[in-house]
Design a protein around this motif. Sequence first.
Motif, PDB file in Angstrom:
ATOM      1  N   HIS A  55      39.322  -4.557 -22.895  1.00 51.92           N
ATOM      2  CA  HIS A  55      38.524  -4.004 -24.125  1.00 51.92           C
ATOM      3  C   HIS A  55      37.285  -3.890 -23.572  1.00 51.92           C
ATOM      4  N   LEU A  56      36.442  -4.616 -22.814  1.00 51.63           N
ATOM      5  CA  LEU A  56      35.143  -4.408 -22.324  1.00 51.63           C
ATOM      6  C   LEU A  56      34.983  -3.171 -21.620  1.00 51.63           C
ATOM      7  N   TYR A  57      35.802  -2.895 -20.732  1.00 54.38           N
ATOM      8  CA  TYR A  57      36.056  -1.671 -19.845  1.00 54.38           C
ATOM      9  C   TYR A  57      36.142  -0.497 -20.675  1.00 54.38           C
ATOM     10  N   PHE A  58      36.890  -0.408 -21.602  1.00 52.53           N
ATOM     11  CA  PHE A  58      37.200   0.680 -22.550  1.00 52.53           C
ATOM     12  C   PHE A  58      35.756   0.741 -23.183  1.00 52.53           C
ATOM     13  N   LEU A  59      35.040  -0.187 -23.584  1.00 53.47           N
ATOM     14  CA  LEU A  59      33.653   0.158 -24.305  1.00 53.47           C
ATOM     15  C   LEU A  59      32.751   0.779 -23.276  1.00 53.47           C
ATOM     16  N   SER A  60      32.664   0.523 -22.244  1.00 53.52           N
ATOM     17  CA  SER A  60      31.823   1.214 -21.282  1.00 53.52           C
ATOM     18  C   SER A  60      32.365   2.543 -21.035  1.00 53.52           C
TER      19      SER A  60
END
Length: 368
Positions: A55-60
């Motif tokens: 989820h954090l990677y997709f935000l980036s």
Amino acid sequence: MFFDDAFSLFLQSIGRSEEIDFYLKKFRQSGSDLFALIVPDAESVSQAPEMLRTHLYFLSRLGLFPAVLLTEPVASGQIHHFQDDRTFRIETWKKEEANFSLTAPEDHRTLRVIHSERGLLDTLHRLVPSQCKRIHFVRLAGAIRTNSGESLFHCNPEANVRWEDGAILNLCRELLSNDSGIHLSVTTPFDLLKEIFTVKGAGTIVRERSEINLFHSMNGVDRQRLVALLQESFGRRLNDESILDRMIEMHIDSRYRGAVLLEDYQGMRYLSKFAVGLQARGEGVAQELWDSVLAQPGPLFWRSRRKNTIHRWYERLADGFHRLDYWTVYWKNTSSNRIPELIEYASNRPEDFSDFSLPAEGEIENDH
């Protein structure tokens, strides 16, 4: 190509594309390099680290760069879940250092994981709201719940909640006491993006209650701000602003983030307009406005376009409803013998807005 396809499918699984586009534009225009602080509990990091990292990677990938905050006494046992992933950069905030900068990485290719040697409340007090005004608490338990176990989509700091949620609510109360304008939410590592990018969310937003003012005429109402709110919410221009002068009840948020306008129809209240500003959607303003309306006595009815995306919410609020080709008519606290009459009136009432859309950004349909 495969990852791009997977990325697109993942976004589609979260919610409607127009909702995602609206929030993405809103966040990108915030003017802050740091999107948010993500504060996971120990269970989320140890039991769902892959989902949290994804989820954090997709935000980036979307151009939004949060920072993960891990604090003692449990941070030392959590850091290893991020150390072997080159997407993340570990930074230690030593206890003897009074200050710490949350500015985003210059290369915009790594996500920061802040290992604070201080406790959670002490760390947050030093960072919020001076450096960050959006905090997402992530925990396996998910949303805050009532004593009966019901999930709360929105919660004020003084709410009566189950014992297990007392600590997180007390923490939110502390933070809001310094700045009532910060954004606080509680969700799971599986629903982080859904909580961020949809109106309904997938957790609990904690914030102070809105101040809803009741007016029985336009005296004391800021006409210009009210018209602007209505036109922003509906995405269309009012045909005639003088319709405001025939309202018998107006429930208006003190910051003009939302309003409910009611007319009289033969002793019944006709809910003419239910408007929530774009920036306030998903924050619980609509429910607060509705509660204010119900605090006043008398039968109530309204209509909504069949294609309105919040029809399920209306169905839960109403005692009954009737679907027509173009409209759905709802009623509450109304005598059954008057239902045919109110359906006839609501279905044939002319529209108060033009047929032409305004160039409103991120419009989410909300016609009545």
